[in-house]
Design an enzyme around this catalytic site. Sequence first.
Site, PDB file in Angstrom:
ATOM      1  N   CYS A 123       0.817  -1.218   0.000  1.00  0.00           N
ATOM      2  CA  CYS A 123       0.000   0.000   0.000  1.00  0.00           C
ATOM      3  C   CYS A 123       0.852   1.270   0.000  1.00  0.00           C
ATOM      4  CB  CYS A 123      -0.943  -0.008   1.194  1.00  0.00           C
ATOM      5  SG  CYS A 123      -0.149  -0.482   2.747  1.00  0.00           S
ATOM      6  N   HIS A 162      -2.611   5.633   6.190  1.00  0.00           N
ATOM      7  CA  HIS A 162      -1.238   6.129   6.341  1.00  0.00           C
ATOM      8  C   HIS A 162      -1.203   7.587   5.855  1.00  0.00           C
ATOM      9  CE1 HIS A 162       0.042   1.940   6.606  1.00  0.00           C
ATOM     10  NE2 HIS A 162      -0.322   1.688   5.366  1.00  0.00           N
TER      11      HIS A 162
HETATM   12  P1  NAP Z   1      -5.484 -10.852   6.379  1.00  0.00           P
HETATM   13  O1  NAP Z   1      -6.558  -9.852   6.522  1.00  0.00           O
HETATM   14  O2  NAP Z   1      -4.891 -11.475   7.592  1.00  0.00           O
HETATM   15  O3  NAP Z   1      -6.035 -11.993   5.424  1.00  0.00           O
HETATM   16  C1  NAP Z   1      -5.287 -13.149   5.145  1.00  0.00           C
HETATM   17  C2  NAP Z   1      -6.214 -14.210   4.615  1.00  0.00           C
HETATM   18  O4  NAP Z   1      -5.428 -15.368   4.242  1.00  0.00           O
HETATM   19  C3  NAP Z   1      -7.262 -14.697   5.610  1.00  0.00           C
HETATM   20  O5  NAP Z   1      -8.474 -14.850   4.934  1.00  0.00           O
HETATM   21  C4  NAP Z   1      -6.729 -16.078   6.044  1.00  0.00           C
HETATM   22  O6  NAP Z   1      -7.797 -16.962   6.337  1.00  0.00           O
HETATM   23  C5  NAP Z   1      -6.023 -16.543   4.794  1.00  0.00           C
HETATM   24  N1  NAP Z   1      -4.964 -17.524   5.034  1.00  0.00           N
HETATM   25  C6  NAP Z   1      -4.323 -17.835   6.193  1.00  0.00           C
HETATM   26  N2  NAP Z   1      -3.411 -18.821   5.954  1.00  0.00           N
HETATM   27  C7  NAP Z   1      -3.491 -19.122   4.636  1.00  0.00           C
HETATM   28  C8  NAP Z   1      -2.827 -20.052   3.788  1.00  0.00           C
HETATM   29  N3  NAP Z   1      -1.890 -20.885   4.265  1.00  0.00           N
HETATM   30  N4  NAP Z   1      -3.169 -20.099   2.480  1.00  0.00           N
HETATM   31  C9  NAP Z   1      -4.116 -19.273   1.976  1.00  0.00           C
HETATM   32  N5  NAP Z   1      -4.792 -18.374   2.732  1.00  0.00           N
HETATM   33  C10 NAP Z   1      -4.483 -18.309   4.047  1.00  0.00           C
HETATM   34  O7  NAP Z   1      -4.234 -10.244   5.557  1.00  0.00           O
HETATM   35  P2  NAP Z   1      -4.251  -9.006   4.568  1.00  0.00           P
HETATM   36  O8  NAP Z   1      -4.108  -7.766   5.363  1.00  0.00           O
HETATM   37  O9  NAP Z   1      -5.367  -9.149   3.617  1.00  0.00           O
HETATM   38  O10 NAP Z   1      -2.846  -9.198   3.839  1.00  0.00           O
HETATM   39  C11 NAP Z   1      -2.675 -10.089   2.750  1.00  0.00           C
HETATM   40  C12 NAP Z   1      -1.449  -9.679   1.965  1.00  0.00           C
HETATM   41  O11 NAP Z   1      -1.664  -8.361   1.448  1.00  0.00           O
HETATM   42  C13 NAP Z   1      -0.143  -9.594   2.754  1.00  0.00           C
HETATM   43  O12 NAP Z   1       0.936  -9.911   1.897  1.00  0.00           O
HETATM   44  C14 NAP Z   1      -0.067  -8.127   3.130  1.00  0.00           C
HETATM   45  O13 NAP Z   1       1.250  -7.689   3.411  1.00  0.00           O
HETATM   46  C15 NAP Z   1      -0.607  -7.505   1.878  1.00  0.00           C
HETATM   47  N6  NAP Z   1      -1.154  -6.156   2.033  1.00  0.00           N
HETATM   48  C16 NAP Z   1      -1.914  -5.841   3.109  1.00  0.00           C
HETATM   49  C17 NAP Z   1      -2.395  -4.556   3.247  1.00  0.00           C
HETATM   50  C18 NAP Z   1      -3.206  -4.156   4.439  1.00  0.00           C
HETATM   51  O14 NAP Z   1      -3.129  -3.003   4.822  1.00  0.00           O
HETATM   52  N7  NAP Z   1      -3.978  -5.012   5.035  1.00  0.00           N
HETATM   53  C19 NAP Z   1      -2.150  -3.603   2.271  1.00  0.00           C
HETATM   54  C20 NAP Z   1      -1.424  -3.958   1.141  1.00  0.00           C
HETATM   55  C21 NAP Z   1      -0.910  -5.245   1.036  1.00  0.00           C
HETATM   56  P3  NAP Z   1      -8.282 -17.227   7.871  1.00  0.00           P
HETATM   57  O15 NAP Z   1      -8.703 -15.878   8.396  1.00  0.00           O
HETATM   58  O16 NAP Z   1      -9.415 -18.155   7.707  1.00  0.00           O
HETATM   59  O17 NAP Z   1      -7.101 -17.791   8.589  1.00  0.00           O
END
Ligand code: NAP
Length: 341
Positions: A143, A222
């Site tokens: 982001c 941010h």
């Molecule tokens: P998140 O809200 O924690 O979501 C992660 C998801 O992945 C959950 O649905 C989880 O399911 C699932 N998961 C857990 N273990 C897994 C596995 N082994 N295989 C496949 N899926 C699995 O995380 P997020 O914030 O969306 O972040 C995801 C990615 O985007 C990361 O690389 C992060 O750095 C990036 N990102 C995040 C943001 C942000 O601000 N949030 C911004 C830009 C980029 P359960 O809940 O059922 O365990």
Amino acid sequence: MRMKVKVAVNGYGTIGKRVADAINAQKDMEVVGVTKTKPDFEARNAVRKGYKLYAVYEDKIEKFDKAEIKVEGTVSELLAKADLVVDCSPKGIGAKNKEMYAKLDLKAIFQGGEKKDVAEVSFNALANYEKAIGKQFVRVVSCNTTGLARVLYLIKKDFGVKKAKAVMIRRVVDPKEDKKGLVNGISPDPIKLPSHHGPDVKTVLDVNIITAAFKVPTTLMHVHLINIKTEKSINETDVINVFELEPRIMLISGNDGYSSTAKIIEASREFRERYDLYENIIWRDSISVVDDELFITQAVHQEAIVVPENVDAIRAMFELKSKEESLKLTNSSLGIGKIKL
Ligand code: NAP
């Protein structure tokens, strides 16, 4: 007519659920299923919204059954139905999942939490769409990096960039994260410069940049202070004119009452689902040129800004559209450029 690209979303979390909705808003791609490890309210919501839900782990299917949440099978069954997977699993897990995708010879998009070597190319739609054309593995940068890359691309294109510096004031966690956070403090992260954001920008754009970052106790957005020494001499109007022409930049004004990220989010609640802001939100009044150096203050909605980039990456990887055509389609389907705050 070409069939729609069938997309699996592996990880229906903060980014995954938004990417899934954005894909389903396009005419040339569709979501064939999403995954969860656990049968919680997010899993129930996915089914309620009409997504086919798959379990990441086979031995957890029983738990979904007990919770009376319908699952169609396991992630490998989902991947067999897909042309491409958008991996939105937690930071570091995507790199582990890559082996599974490579074995199936499946195209995959990873998110910014993964290291750059997870993919053949790091991606930002404005900065380097063409680099992802035809690729199998692409990583959409984070982001903060997306917010920086858009601004630096636009300034570089029109005025050249001699050197850029940026300070990121980062929301400590996302709103849903009740298990971690920073209640009372300001944390230099990292303490020793540079933060990883500068090197990350360089994966999508050739610029001389150094960054610093601080975490603060807020969840909404941010804020970045960006300082750029340009090659050509510029004034504030030149910069505003460039930003006004780019739909992924939204200019706001302090005179309208936008005194903080809280007010920006309050306004967005009125017109966007989940108050998602896909654009860089730049304070028009912050744009100033002092001693040939440009200063800009912008806010970045971390949960949403990378969503359009994932859609454009899919089009580039399948060579569906040119950069201009893809951005136009993504923008119009998500309402980017239609509304001004
Ligand atoms: P998140 O809200 O924690 O979501 C992660 C998801 O992945 C959950 O649905 C989880 O399911 C699932 N998961 C857990 N273990 C897994 C596995 N082994 N295989 C496949 N899926 C699995 O995380 P997020 O914030 O969306 O972040 C995801 C990615 O985007 C990361 O690389 C992060 O750095 C990036 N990102 C995040 C943001 C942000 O601000 N949030 C911004 C830009 C980029 P359960 O809940 O059922 O365990």
